[in-house]
Design an enzyme around this catalytic site. Sequence first.
Site, PDB file in Angstrom:
ATOM      1  N   GLU A 177      31.080  -8.709  -6.466  1.00 54.54           N
ATOM      2  CA  GLU A 177      31.709  -7.709  -7.342  1.00 54.54           C
ATOM      3  C   GLU A 177      33.216  -7.595  -7.101  1.00 54.54           C
ATOM      4  O   GLU A 177      33.658  -6.828  -6.247  1.00 54.54           O
ATOM      5  CB  GLU A 177      31.051  -6.332  -7.144  1.00 54.54           C
ATOM      6  CG  GLU A 177      31.663  -5.268  -8.044  1.00 54.54           C
ATOM      7  CD  GLU A 177      31.034  -3.885  -7.891  1.00 54.54           C
ATOM      8  OE1 GLU A 177      30.138  -3.710  -7.050  1.00 54.54           O
ATOM      9  OE2 GLU A 177      31.455  -2.975  -8.617  1.00 54.54           O
ATOM     10  N   LYS A 219      29.239  -9.442 -10.672  1.00 55.98           N
ATOM     11  CA  LYS A 219      29.364  -8.082 -11.205  1.00 55.98           C
ATOM     12  C   LYS A 219      30.841  -7.793 -11.463  1.00 55.98           C
ATOM     13  O   LYS A 219      31.563  -7.308 -10.590  1.00 55.98           O
ATOM     14  CB  LYS A 219      28.768  -7.079 -10.212  1.00 55.98           C
ATOM     15  CG  LYS A 219      28.929  -5.632 -10.632  1.00 55.98           C
ATOM     16  CD  LYS A 219      28.003  -4.713  -9.862  1.00 55.98           C
ATOM     17  CE  LYS A 219      28.316  -3.261 -10.132  1.00 55.98           C
ATOM     18  NZ  LYS A 219      27.290  -2.338  -9.697  1.00 55.98           N
TER      19      LYS A 219
HETATM   20  P1  13P Z   1      30.103   2.253 -11.896  1.00 61.12           P
HETATM   21  O1  13P Z   1      29.183   1.702 -12.947  1.00 61.12           O
HETATM   22  O2  13P Z   1      30.090   3.737 -11.792  1.00 61.12           O
HETATM   23  O3  13P Z   1      31.471   1.642 -11.966  1.00 61.12           O
HETATM   24  O4  13P Z   1      29.495   1.795 -10.498  1.00 61.12           O
HETATM   25  C1  13P Z   1      29.023   0.531 -10.353  1.00 61.12           C
HETATM   26  C2  13P Z   1      29.172   0.138  -8.963  1.00 61.12           C
HETATM   27  O5  13P Z   1      28.221  -0.221  -8.322  1.00 61.12           O
HETATM   28  C3  13P Z   1      30.516   0.165  -8.383  1.00 61.12           C
HETATM   29  O6  13P Z   1      30.528  -0.583  -7.220  1.00 61.12           O
END
Ligand code: 13P
Length: 340
Positions: A177, A219
């Site tokens: 991510e 992600k």
């Molecule tokens: P949000 O969808 O609130 O951005 O959170 C996703 C997430 O896991 C952030 O690390």
Amino acid sequence: MNLDEMNKVAQAIVATGKGILAADESSGTIKKRFDAIGVESTEETRRNYREMLFRSKEGMKHISGVILYDETIWQKAKDGTPLVELIKEAGSIPGIKVDEGTKPLPFCPGELVTIGLDKLADRLPKYYEQGARFAKWRAVIDIGAGIPTHTCVYANAHALARYAALCQVAQIVPIVEPEVLMDGDHDIDRCVHITEWVLKETFQQLYYNKVALEGMLLKPNMAIAGKKCAKKASVEEVAEKTVKMLKACVPGAVPGIAFLSGGQSDEEATAHLDAMNKISKLPWKLTFSYGRALQHAPQVAWRGRAENITAAQRAFSHRAKMNGLATLGQWKSDLEKQAA
Ligand code: 13P
């Protein structure tokens, strides 16, 4: 490492019609969310809240995986059932956030680097034993005057790749991510420009660290203007620019992409995902891995009261269902009004 098994887990997480519930808020973040609804954040209230989500039969039908925070993966429901068992009984896969948050990056004012690599090789087998089959590590890249710097992009991409390799050794599917924040006043094109840079650096580092792309998920943020930008892009523009950007950066060997919501409203996050899935011939599955955009409505409905559980589960189920439809490109804004 059994790559076939990890590929199966990755494919199951991005199965059409389903996506991820990111319920991995750190103690600090969940306190902020609870403060907003007037609930004290204690081990028990956090457990009660998350148990309520995982026991939501209708909502969990659209949830293929749940990302947990360290506290939650060891917690038991009120009746003594481990929370991971509730998730598995609902047909969903437990996952775990393994980064340990961010620290300021030396000599790079305003920039952060994600930490947590040091003992990760020892922690991962324990999470696997507890039922986790996938993990998450979030890097944060801010856009502003003179930032991000190469130092920040490189340091975060390198840490993401080190984390992903350690996960695959432990037979855990890494969700990679790299989040480019939407806090600034930049327009959508600057977001695209920076996100492409971050993604290209990330995949370069994944390659150097020998991460098997078939056994991971990405992600990312969507291509979206900053919250303080006067010019907001249309749903179609967000969808087109996000898909174009991802096609330029993400190899087709990656089984799927599960977006973060990043501060978009619930409906925006759904509409954007839906518009992308209306575009044909995508090389990967596109789904959601939302935190705020899945939980805002149930949190407001719940407010910490047992008598509100049914209403909160209904709110969660509705959002999960809308996002499930968005993975099929079958969401319509009228469906939101019907439920209201
Ligand atoms: P949000 O969808 O609130 O951005 O959170 C996703 C997430 O896991 C952030 O690390």
